[in-house]
Design an enzyme around this catalytic site. Structure first.
Site, PDB file in Angstrom:
ATOM      1  N   HIS A   1       0.828  -1.212   0.000  1.00 13.99           N
ATOM      2  CA  HIS A   1       0.000   0.000   0.000  1.00 13.99           C
ATOM      3  C   HIS A   1       0.859   1.258   0.000  1.00 13.99           C
ATOM      4  O   HIS A   1       0.385   2.341   0.334  1.00 13.99           O
ATOM      5  CB  HIS A   1      -0.951   0.013   1.205  1.00 13.99           C
ATOM      6  CG  HIS A   1      -1.680  -1.282   1.413  1.00 13.99           C
ATOM      7  ND1 HIS A   1      -1.224  -2.260   2.263  1.00 13.99           N
ATOM      8  CD2 HIS A   1      -2.792  -1.772   0.830  1.00 13.99           C
ATOM      9  CE1 HIS A   1      -2.038  -3.312   2.213  1.00 13.99           C
ATOM     10  NE2 HIS A   1      -2.993  -3.038   1.352  1.00 13.99           N
TER      11      HIS A   1
HETATM   12  S1  FES Z   1       1.770  -0.569   3.305  1.00 13.56           S
HETATM   13 FE1  FES Z   1       0.161  -1.923   3.765  1.00 13.56          FE
HETATM   14  S2  FES Z   1       1.175  -3.717   4.392  1.00 13.56           S
HETATM   15 FE2  FES Z   1       2.762  -2.335   3.994  1.00 13.56          FE
END
Ligand code: FES
Length: 187
Positions: free
Chosen positions: A152
């Site tokens: 993410h």
């Molecule tokens: S940014 Fe979501 S698991 Fe690493």
């Protein structure tokens, strides 16, 4: 017809009894299997298996890790990053205003005294647990030169502190100690 009915009735009843017996036996057997299935995980939770005990600590030879390099090790079945920071990476971590950080910590607080070049952290993103990139040869290190979680988009700096993206905390520093200049014991 009446004769046939009186002949059939005992047979039907007998079959009904046999079927009930079967259902009762099946129910008891199922309860037995269910009981066992519950018992086994409970017992195995109470007694850690040999491989878990063996992994409660791990010793790693770090002598081959050159400045600017990192390795991935395994500790309690989770990845650990061991990184030998360059003087530039140390300087980059030290010049950050700690008060501006989401999870304020200095590089010194995250490393051992006199060994600030050895950054040892879990390789588990503090957002939802993906393994960040940056420890492997040629992997992207994100906008702050440390680690980048592609799940993410969390960016960690050269002290593995969260700088951008959804992760709430810095990469965790596990319990560890230097057994010698070249061997680290984690756990
Ligand atoms: S940014 Fe979501 S698991 Fe690493």
């Amino acid at each position: 017809m009446a004769d046939q009915a009186s002949i059939n009735t005992p047979d039907m009843t007998g079959e009904g009894v046999r079927r009930r017996d079967f259902i009762n036996i099946a129910a008891v057997s199922f309860a037995g299997v269910g009981g066992l299935a519950v018992l086994v995980p409970l017992v195995s939770q109470m007694a850690p298996s040999a491989d878990v005990l063996a992994q409660s600590s791990t010793e790693i030879d770090i002598s081959a890790i050159q400045p600017g390099q990192a390795i991935k090790a395994v500790f309690r079945k989770q990845p650990v990053f061991i990184r030998n920071l360059t003087p530039e990476e140390i300087a980059s971590a030290e010049k950050v205003d700690v008060a501006s950080l989401r999870d304020p910590q200095t590089l010194e607080e995250r490393t051992k005294a006199g060994k600030t070049n050895w950054l040892i952290t879990m390789g588990v993103c503090t957002h939802l647990g993906c393994v960040p990139l940056g420890a492997g040869e040629g992997e992207v290190k994100g906008e702050f030169g440390g680690y980048f979680c592609p799940c993410h988009g969390s960016h960690y700096d050269t002290a593995a502190r969260i700088r951008k993206g959804p992760a709430p905390k810095n990469l965790e520093v596990p319990e560890y100690a230097f057994i010698s200049d070249t061997v680290v014991k984690i756990g």
